[in-house]
Structure formats: structure tokens, C-alpha cells
Scaffold this motif. Structure first.
Motif, short mmCIF file in Angstrom:
data_model
loop_
_atom_site.label_atom_id
_atom_site.label_comp_id
_atom_site.label_asym_id
_atom_site.label_seq_id
_atom_site.Cartn_x
_atom_site.Cartn_y
_atom_site.Cartn_z
N ALA A 176 0.85 -1.18 -0.06
CA ALA A 176 -0.14 -0.05 -0.04
C ALA A 176 0.83 1.44 0.13
O ALA A 176 0.45 2.30 -0.85
CB ALA A 176 -1.01 -0.02 1.31
N LEU A 177 2.03 1.33 0.84
CA LEU A 177 2.92 2.44 0.67
C LEU A 177 3.43 2.72 -0.68
O LEU A 177 3.62 3.76 -1.07
CB LEU A 177 4.23 2.03 1.59
N ALA A 178 3.84 1.31 -1.23
CA ALA A 178 4.58 1.54 -2.62
C ALA A 178 3.68 2.05 -3.73
O ALA A 178 3.99 2.79 -4.67
CB ALA A 178 5.31 0.14 -3.04
N ASP A 179 2.14 1.47 -3.64
CA ASP A 179 1.33 2.19 -4.53
C ASP A 179 0.54 3.20 -4.46
O ASP A 179 -0.30 3.97 -4.98
CB ASP A 179 0.26 1.17 -4.79
N GLY A 180 0.85 4.01 -3.03
CA GLY A 180 0.27 5.23 -2.72
C GLY A 180 -0.85 5.17 -1.96
O GLY A 180 -1.83 6.49 -2.04
N SER A 181 -1.25 4.13 -1.84
CA SER A 181 -2.70 4.21 -1.14
C SER A 181 -2.66 4.24 0.43
O SER A 181 -3.68 4.26 0.68
CB SER A 181 -3.59 2.59 -1.64
N ALA A 182 -1.49 4.23 0.96
CA ALA A 182 -1.25 4.32 2.44
C ALA A 182 -0.25 5.36 2.41
O ALA A 182 0.79 5.38 1.80
CB ALA A 182 -1.07 2.99 3.02
N MET A 212 11.12 1.58 -4.30
CA MET A 212 11.85 2.63 -5.48
C MET A 212 11.66 2.81 -6.79
O MET A 212 11.94 3.83 -7.53
CB MET A 212 13.40 2.31 -4.96
N ALA A 213 11.23 1.44 -7.35
CA ALA A 213 10.79 1.63 -8.63
C ALA A 213 9.64 2.46 -8.78
O ALA A 213 9.40 2.83 -10.03
CB ALA A 213 10.48 0.09 -9.14
N LYS A 214 8.73 2.60 -7.97
CA LYS A 214 7.59 3.65 -8.17
C LYS A 214 7.84 4.93 -7.49
O LYS A 214 7.06 5.84 -7.02
CB LYS A 214 6.26 2.92 -7.37
N ASN A 215 9.03 5.02 -7.31
CA ASN A 215 9.81 6.68 -6.66
C ASN A 215 9.25 6.61 -5.03
O ASN A 215 8.97 7.74 -4.75
CB ASN A 215 9.32 7.74 -7.53
#
Length: 275
Positions: free
Chosen positions: A67-73, A91-94
């Protein structure tokens, strides 16, 4: 026509305001171990800051990092440190995960209250969970088959147990029952007199019996001193250094007031007293 324009303008303004409100809501997800004090702290923080809104879930440490990686949390709760593979995904998703240790905990082996076993060594726990030891009489208990209960792989507590007890090359027996949450683990142990499980100390209640590890009981002092073999830190992760409400909340979580909530929920505060 003027009234219609005014109504449409008001509706658009309301929709816009709702969108801003939703965007401003802090989302916290991850570890079910962290959930009790994370949720309690969020509720208290909202009382003190009425304009701040939280959405709190406990879907497991691994899911919290997703969730942190995809920005939902904005905050990922974790009962273990982040894995290298999870860092790469972020990091692949900045997304650049920053850890904050917010509490200490002891992973506690638990059995049914009727079980006479008081203490197990790390090697005995490993043998039980690998399936090498199958009967309680082999470790000082009754003549009964051991029912092994564990956590699912998305659980941070599972990952820590695997690291601290099983090691890299030994897997949990395929006969083990799998539970999806801390509460489900406790309920399963309480219902089965031959079961064994493990969980964070904040979840241990009178419905189960805590087992010492190598003769050492789980406590705040044994966790802080390092004497308890299965002590660990609990974390909250953010994307980069937190700002605004997220930073204010983490400062609250680490303050004496926030750490008091940690202690009240049965976990070990980083400073002060505790269970």
C-alpha cells in the motif's frame, strides 16, 4: 437559469470539498500486531486535532508495504523490518520508505491454558514447527498430538518467527494450520487444548497460556535488556521524511502520550514503564 447555475456551482463546490477532504485523510495500513496501539493513537490524535481524519486497517505487514508502494497508504505499520525486495518495489515507483521504530514487542509462544508445558527452548520450538516433534510428551507435555498453528506469509510476525526460530533453510510443517490475523490466532489456540501458536505480547490474554522461551518470560524488562530471545521492534514507515499531519502524528506516537498508549495496549514503550 441563475438559480440553476447557483445550484450547480454549490454542488461542484461540495464535490470539490469532499475530494479535498478525502485526499487529506491519512491512510494507515499493515501489521495486525501494530494495529491495537496504532488505531488507539490515531483515535486520540483525531480528538486532539479534529480537522485530521484517519483510515486505519490491519491487512498484514507485507500488504502495508504494498500500500505504501502504490500510494494508497501514507503510513505502513510493520512488525518486522522492510525486506530488500520490498525496498526495490517501492523505489521502482519513486517511493522511498523511511522507518520509525515506535515500540518494542516480544513474540510469545502460546498454548491452551490446560497445557502443563511452561517453557520451551528455541530448538524445541523449531522442531515442533518443522514437524520433527509431533507429540507433546516429547517436550514434557501430555501424550497428545501437537496441533501447530501459524500465520500467513504476509504477516510480519510470520517473517520474524521464520527468521528467529526456523532459520533460512527450515520451513514450517505443511500440517500447520494458518491464521490470517492476530485475533484469529488467539481464538484458535483458546479452542484447542493441543494447539501451539505465537503472537505479539499485546494479544496474549487469559484465554491462552504464555510459554517462556529458554526459561525467560516475555516482559518489558526482558525485551529492553535483550534477555528475551524473541524480542523485536515494531515500526511505522512513510514515503520519504513525513510532512504535515503524518509528521505530527509520528511525533505524537513517539511522545510520552503516544508511548503510554503503547503500554496500555500491552506492548513495550520505547521509554518509561510497561507490561
Amino acid at each position: 437559469m441563475k438559480k440553476l447555475v447557483m445550484i450547480l456551482t454549490m454542488v461542484l463546490a461540495m464535490v470539490s470539498a469532499q475530494a479535498v477532504f478525502a485526499a487529506d485523510a491519512l491512510v494507515m495500513d499493515g501489521s495486525t500486531t501494530v494495529l491495537p496501539f496504532g488505531q488507539a493513537a490515531a483515535e486520540q490524535f483525531m480528538k486532539q486535532n479534529p480537522k485530521v481524519k484517519f483510515s486505519v486497517s490491519g491487512t498484514g505487514t507485507g500488504n502495508g508495504f504494498k500500500a505504501l508502494a502504490d500510494g494508497s497508504a501514507q503510513i505502513a505499520n510493520a512488525s518486522r523490518f522492510i525486506k530488500d525486495s520490498e525496498i526495490k518495489t517501492c523505489m521502482a515507483k519513486n517511493v522511498y520508505p523511511v522507518p520509525f521504530a515506535v515500540a518494542l514487542d516480544c513474540i510469545v509462544p502460546v498454548v491452551h491454558p490446560s497445557n502443563p508445558v511452561r517453557s520451551l527452548s528455541k530448538d524445541q520450538l523449531k522442531d515442533i514447527y518443522s514437524g520433527k516433534v509431533k507429540n507433546w510428551k516429547e517436550v514434557g507435555g501430555p501424550d497428545a498430538a501437537i496441533v501447530v498453528i501459524g500465520r500467513d506469509t504476509s504477516s510480519g510476525t510470520y517473517g520474524t518467527w521464520q527468521e528467529m526460530i526456523m532459520g533460512k533453510d527450515v520451513r514450517v510443517t505443511p500440517r500447520a494450520q494458518v491464521t490470517a490475523s492476530s485475533g484469529a490466532m488467539m481464538a484458535a489456540i483458546a479452542k484447542n487444548k493441543n494447539a501451539i501458536g505465537y503472537e505479539g505480547m499485546g494479544y496474549v490474554s487469559k484465554s491462552v497460556k504464555a510459554v517462556q522461551v529458554g526459561g525467560v518470560a516475555a516482559s518489558a524488562s526482558s525485551a529492553r535488556s535483550g534477555k528475551y530471545p524473541l524480542a523485536r521492534y515494531l515500526y511505522m514507515f512513510t514515503n520519504g521524511w513525513p510532512k504535515g499531519d503524518a509528521l505530527d502524528f509520528l511525533n505524537y506516537m513517539l511522545s510520552p502520550a503516544g508511548q503510554k498508549i503503547v503500554a496500555k495496549t500491552g506492548f513495550v514503550p520505547l521509554h518509561g514503564e510497561g507490561k
